[in-house]
Motif scaffolding. Structure first.
Motif, PDB file in Angstrom:
ATOM      1  N   PHE A 270       0.802  -1.372  -0.052  1.00 28.78           N
ATOM      2  CA  PHE A 270       0.178   0.001  -0.060  1.00 28.78           C
ATOM      3  C   PHE A 270       0.830   1.091  -0.073  1.00 28.78           C
ATOM      4  CE2 PHE A 270       0.073  -2.294   4.242  1.00 28.78           C
ATOM      5  CZ  PHE A 270       0.979  -1.333   4.832  1.00 28.78           C
ATOM      6  N   ALA A 271       0.419   2.361  -0.295  1.00 30.02           N
ATOM      7  CA  ALA A 271       1.144   3.538   0.029  1.00 30.02           C
ATOM      8  C   ALA A 271       1.055   4.140   1.140  1.00 30.02           C
ATOM      9  CB  ALA A 271       0.207   4.693  -1.041  1.00 30.02           C
ATOM     10  N   LEU A 272       2.267   4.630   1.790  1.00 24.57           N
ATOM     11  CA  LEU A 272       2.386   4.959   3.015  1.00 24.57           C
ATOM     12  C   LEU A 272       1.313   6.215   3.361  1.00 24.57           C
ATOM     13  CD1 LEU A 272       6.276   4.700   3.607  1.00 24.57           C
ATOM     14  CD2 LEU A 272       4.204   3.201   4.489  1.00 24.57           C
ATOM     15  N   THR A 273       1.006   6.401   4.404  1.00 25.45           N
ATOM     16  CA  THR A 273       0.418   7.582   4.694  1.00 25.45           C
ATOM     17  C   THR A 273       1.306   8.701   4.914  1.00 25.45           C
ATOM     18  OG1 THR A 273       0.370   7.259   7.052  1.00 25.45           O
ATOM     19  CG2 THR A 273      -1.625   6.406   5.869  1.00 25.45           C
ATOM     20  N   GLN A 276       2.911   8.451   8.320  1.00 22.20           N
ATOM     21  CA  GLN A 276       4.086   7.528   8.222  1.00 22.20           C
ATOM     22  C   GLN A 276       5.171   7.975   7.547  1.00 22.20           C
ATOM     23  OE1 GLN A 276       1.593   4.422   6.221  1.00 22.20           O
ATOM     24  NE2 GLN A 276       1.579   3.112   8.388  1.00 22.20           N
ATOM     25  N   ASP A 300      -2.407   5.684  17.157  1.00 26.30           N
ATOM     26  CA  ASP A 300      -3.418   5.000  17.521  1.00 26.30           C
ATOM     27  C   ASP A 300      -3.423   3.595  17.038  1.00 26.30           C
ATOM     28  OD1 ASP A 300      -5.685   4.687  18.708  1.00 26.30           O
ATOM     29  OD2 ASP A 300      -6.724   6.644  17.778  1.00 26.30           O
ATOM     30  N   VAL A 301      -4.186   2.691  17.478  1.00 21.73           N
ATOM     31  CA  VAL A 301      -4.203   1.476  17.079  1.00 21.73           C
ATOM     32  C   VAL A 301      -4.684   1.423  15.594  1.00 21.73           C
ATOM     33  CG1 VAL A 301      -5.181  -0.886  17.714  1.00 21.73           C
ATOM     34  CG2 VAL A 301      -5.833   0.992  19.050  1.00 21.73           C
ATOM     35  N   GLY A 302      -3.848   0.615  14.627  1.00 18.86           N
ATOM     36  CA  GLY A 302      -4.265   0.506  13.350  1.00 18.86           C
ATOM     37  C   GLY A 302      -3.531   1.687  12.475  1.00 18.86           C
ATOM     38  N   SER A 303      -2.771   2.566  13.093  1.00 19.73           N
ATOM     39  CA  SER A 303      -2.372   3.741  12.490  1.00 19.73           C
ATOM     40  C   SER A 303      -1.161   2.973  11.538  1.00 19.73           C
ATOM     41  CB  SER A 303      -1.918   4.849  13.268  1.00 19.73           C
ATOM     42  OG  SER A 303      -1.124   4.425  14.034  1.00 19.73           O
ATOM     43  N   GLY A 304      -0.579   2.006  11.820  1.00 20.64           N
ATOM     44  CA  GLY A 304       0.429   1.660  11.074  1.00 20.64           C
ATOM     45  C   GLY A 304       1.854   1.873  11.402  1.00 20.64           C
ATOM     46  N   LYS A 305       2.087   1.471  12.636  1.00 21.09           N
ATOM     47  CA  LYS A 305       3.292   1.878  13.244  1.00 21.09           C
ATOM     48  C   LYS A 305       4.191   0.737  12.903  1.00 21.09           C
ATOM     49  CE  LYS A 305       1.669   1.970  17.605  1.00 21.09           C
ATOM     50  NZ  LYS A 305       0.144   1.977  17.020  1.00 21.09           N
ATOM     51  N   THR A 306       3.799  -0.523  12.851  1.00 16.77           N
ATOM     52  CA  THR A 306       4.652  -1.481  12.490  1.00 16.77           C
ATOM     53  C   THR A 306       5.281  -1.540  11.217  1.00 16.77           C
ATOM     54  OG1 THR A 306       2.799  -3.013  13.414  1.00 16.77           O
ATOM     55  CG2 THR A 306       4.527  -4.421  12.465  1.00 16.77           C
ATOM     56  N   PRO A 452      -4.787   4.970   7.879  1.00 14.97           N
ATOM     57  CA  PRO A 452      -4.535   4.666   6.215  1.00 14.97           C
ATOM     58  C   PRO A 452      -5.887   5.215   5.751  1.00 14.97           C
ATOM     59  CG  PRO A 452      -3.580   2.866   7.658  1.00 14.97           C
ATOM     60  CD  PRO A 452      -4.326   3.926   8.585  1.00 14.97           C
ATOM     61  N   ARG A 455     -10.073   3.807   5.214  1.00 15.57           N
ATOM     62  CA  ARG A 455     -10.520   3.109   6.760  1.00 15.57           C
ATOM     63  C   ARG A 455     -11.748   3.944   6.945  1.00 15.57           C
ATOM     64  NH1 ARG A 455      -6.145   1.415   9.534  1.00 15.57           N
ATOM     65  NH2 ARG A 455      -5.122   0.024   8.399  1.00 15.57           N
ATOM     66  N   ASN A 559      -5.002  -9.506  14.675  1.00 13.79           N
ATOM     67  CA  ASN A 559      -5.178  -8.732  13.467  1.00 13.79           C
ATOM     68  C   ASN A 559      -6.037  -9.316  12.267  1.00 13.79           C
ATOM     69  OD1 ASN A 559      -5.041  -6.816  11.260  1.00 13.79           O
ATOM     70  ND2 ASN A 559      -3.275  -6.929  11.003  1.00 13.79           N
ATOM     71  N   ARG A 588     -10.067  -2.860  10.727  1.00 12.44           N
ATOM     72  CA  ARG A 588      -8.695  -2.873   9.991  1.00 12.44           C
ATOM     73  C   ARG A 588      -8.686  -3.239   8.579  1.00 12.44           C
ATOM     74  NH1 ARG A 588      -4.046  -4.522  13.288  1.00 12.44           N
ATOM     75  NH2 ARG A 588      -4.667  -2.953  15.108  1.00 12.44           N
TER      76      ARG A 588
END
Ligand code: ADP
Ligand code: MG
Length: 701
Positions: A270-273, A276, A300-306, A452, A455, A559, A588
């Protein structure tokens, strides 16, 4: 100056060895400074007078003007007491003394008006005060109640009361201390700060915080002392940060190489926000300075930290370093491992999972490959920081959910390489700005404040038990569309049995409502063996079951993008941040997701606020702020290990404006004078050196 603050408390007039020991043991008061900073928890307004008829047993204290009508010593031996009566125009009050009887008796004059002050009780329907503070009444009411219009009240203990150190007794000690040595309290803030922030001087502040003449003085004093406290706290944190910057070299990640590029161009699905991207840039910048990075990544949860963490790791690998990723639980660690697997595929980067349940044989292979440098990334739990785990060249560390790790554990990771690795701390629990400033004041902060694209915000609704059938209907409707549903029950230690019963009952109802073969249910709870848990989870992840009934074990790490409904049972029993975490398990995927909060009709005020907040907002930061207001900073996870929240007078919820001013003041000072060498900052340097004596900064990460 500090010497004065550190003078042992037994040197004070009126404090012998016995009282000193008791003060130390009961209240931690060992020195003059401790006593001065043992602040009143409230002030009793001695300007207010009550009529006898107005007094009630619920009042903590009452102050009454009444004329003494009789006095008498009655009873024998232990029951011997002085009983007096007094009257105002609304009724009669009884006064009783069990100690110092003779002296009080001699001083009391029948026919005179007195001010009596104390805790009212009712005895045979008669208002009574035992051991009232007693003063002759004079026409000017504030004067008549002594010099103190606002009387300080100090917390004491039963033990201390045996040493006559009740609130009043402590007050006396403070008074003696201030009277005899008040002039020894030296200023520790430079004039220019006092002027700029309109602060009263320090000695005056201590005088006025204990013995304010009025509320105006009290306010001045508390403002000054709170500023001082928060100022030196920030000074310490920022000084620490500057120190580390000077002290520790950091690895330089100069190359953007194959690993990063290959991933970015061919694997990233996907494209990064833009949030990010910004965060990645910040990390890129940090890792090229030659200074060790210590960065907190909030999102926040799901914001794409990983993904951000992973791409940072790839940079490290491009520059010949290894990385590790540490999570607080096995579930979360293996979830990260799975994410890496998904994102990286096989044969691209070497990574492994190390947890408590990794077999001996696997462990040995992991250890070998780490030391040889064959393994690029190690994901795991605390098992990572064991001394046996040796890296060839550890350059980057990701710590997820840091607030569950201690400072000492962070420090251990540091020592795994001669040049300490860069550290990225990720937290999915948004922390209010002021709290972050204090808990992580020595870290740089990045925030992913954007979800992202595509959502849809999760829709949250609150239902009572009476709407149960409607909720079941809704579940069926969503399952018919091919979605999956979580049903979560609370499992809280104190009533584990009851909770388990709740869960079992719930499962039974659910199985009846959603029977085989149309519906399949996964069940996961704390009593299951790890293997069974994993098996059930997998069934749900693979879509073999449509409903996952669980206790909060799914709070972190799961997830399943196809799961779009989260039902939280007994939602009123969850904390706000926990509710928000749970809600983060859905939403998600691309589908519209729902969170349904089930509660009983009976709700506490806070419970209602929590549920209403959840319905109103999806914003984790807003929720964190409200959570902080509701619970107070003392209950925020992570506080215990930080130590920095051990505040004596300031309150992080109420005093945010002061905190911000203090922080800005410190930033401005370090900007101009990082070593505190200017003459005008002499006082700060001196006070700071005294306060931090014996502390070695490199021990604190
Ligand atoms: P966090 O750890 O912040 O809770 P994750 O990193 O687990 O969030 O990301 C949540 C989900 O969103 C994952 O499935 C991830 O692959 C996906 N994701 C992350 N970044 C993006 C993005 N920019 N666009 C679309 N999906 C994304
Ligand atoms: Mg995550």
């Amino acid at each position: 100056m500090n010497e004065f603050f550190e003078t042992p408390i037994e040197y004070l007039k009126g404090v012998g060895v016995a009282r000193a020991t008791a003060l130390k043991k009961e209240l931690g008061i060992a020195s003059y400074g401790d006593l001065l900073q043992y602040f009143p928890f409230k002030y009793i307004d001695r300007t207010r007078f009550y009529k006898v008829k107005e007094a009630s047993a619920e009042m903590p204290y009452v102050q009454i003007i009444a004329r003494l009508t009789q006095k008498e010593i009655i009873g024998e031996k232990a029951a011997r007491r002085l009983v007096a009566a007094a009257q105002d125009d609304t009724g009669q009050i009884e006064l009783v003394w069990f100690q110092g009887i003779a002296r009080v008796f001699d001083n009391l004059m029948v026919g005179k008006a007195y001010v009596f002050f104390g805790k009212p009780t009712f005895f045979n329907n008669k208002l009574q005060i035992a051991h009232p503070e007693t003063e002759l009444y004079s026409a000017n009411p504030t004067k008549s109640s002594g010099s103190q219009a606002l009387q300080p009240a100090y917390n004491s203990t039963e033990k201390l009361k045996k040493f006559l150190l009740d609130s009043k007794g402590i007050q006396k000690l403070v008074a003696v201390l201030l009277e005899q040595y008040g002039r020894n309290i030296n200023e520790n803030l430079p004039d220019y700060l006092l002027e700029k922030h309109r602060l009263i001087d320090r000695a005056k502040a201590f005088q006025q915080i204990h013995f304010p003449a009025d509320f105006g003085q009290l306010k001045e004093a508390s403002k000054r002392l709170k500023f001082e406290e928060l100022f030196f706290l920030q000074l310490k944190l920022l000084k620490n940060k500057i120190f580390k910057t000077q002290q520790f070299k950091g690895n330089i990640f100069g190359n953007v190489g194959n690993f990063f590029n290959e991933f970015y161009n061919h694997k990233l699905p996907f494209a990064l926000t833009s949030a990010q991207k910004r965060t990645l840039k910040e990390i890129r910048f940090d890792t090229q300075k030659g200074v060790q990075m210590n960065r907190l990544l909030q999102g926040d949860v799901g914001s794409g930290k990983t993904v951000v963490a992973l791409m940072s790791i790839l940079l490290a690998i491009d520059n010949g370093f290894q990385a590790c990723m540490m999570a607080p639980t096995e579930i979360l660690a293996s979830q990260h491992y799975q994410s890496l697997k998904q994102l990286l595929g096989e044969g691209f980067v070497e990574f492994a999972l190390l947890t408590g349940s990794t077999s001996k044989k696997e462990r040995r292979i992991i250890h070998e490959n780490l030391e040889s440098g064959k393994l690029h990334i190690l994901v795991g739990t605390h098992a990572l920081i064991e001394d046996k785990v040796q890296f060839k060249n550890l350059g980057f560390v990701v710590i997820d959910e840091q607030h569950r790790f201690g400072v000492e554990q962070r420090a251990k990771l540091w020592r795994k390489n001669s040049i300490p690795p860069h550290i990225l701390v990720m937290t999915a629990t948004p922390i209010p700005r002021t709290l972050a400033m204090t808990l992580y004041g020595d870290l740089d902060v990045s925030v992913i404040d954007e979800l992202p694209a595509g959502r849809k915000p999760i829709e949250t609704k609150h239902f009572y038990e009476s709407s149960r059938l409607r909720v079941f209907g809704f579940m069926k409707q969503e399952i018919a569309k091919g979605r999956q549903v979580y049903v979560v029950y609370p499992l809280i230690k104190e009533s584990e049995k009851l909770d388990l019963k709740n869960l079992m009952d719930g499962i039974e109802v659910m199985s009846r409502e959603f029977p085989l073969p149309d519906y399949r249910i996964s069940i996961v709870h704390g009593q299951l063996a790890a293997a069974d848990k994993a098996f059930e989870m997998q069934r749900f992840v693979k879509g073999e079951t449509q409903i996952m009934v669980a206790t909060t074990v799914i709070e972190v790490g799961v997830n399943v993008p196809n799961a779009s409904v989260m039902i939280i049972e007994n939602a009123e029993r969850f904390g706000l941040s926990q509710l928000h975490q749970l809600r983060g398990r859905v939403g998600r995927g691309a589908e519209q997701s729902y969170c349904i909060l089930m509660s009983s009709q009976k709700l506490s005020k806070d419970g209602r606020t929590r549920l209403e907040t959840m319905v109103q907002t999806n914003d984790g930061f807003e929720i964190a702020e409200i959570d902080l207001q509701l619970r107070g900073p003392g209950n925020i996870e992570g506080k215990q290990q930080s130590g920095v929240l051990d505040l004596k007078i300031a309150n992080l919820v109420e005093d945010q404006p002061i905190l911000l001013k203090a922080r800005q003041a410190v930033e401005a000072i370090f900007e101009e004078d990082p070593q505190l060498l200017l003459p005008k900052n002499q006082l700060l340097q001196q006070h700071f050196a005294e306060k931090t004596q014996g502390l070695s900064w490199n021990k604190i990460s």
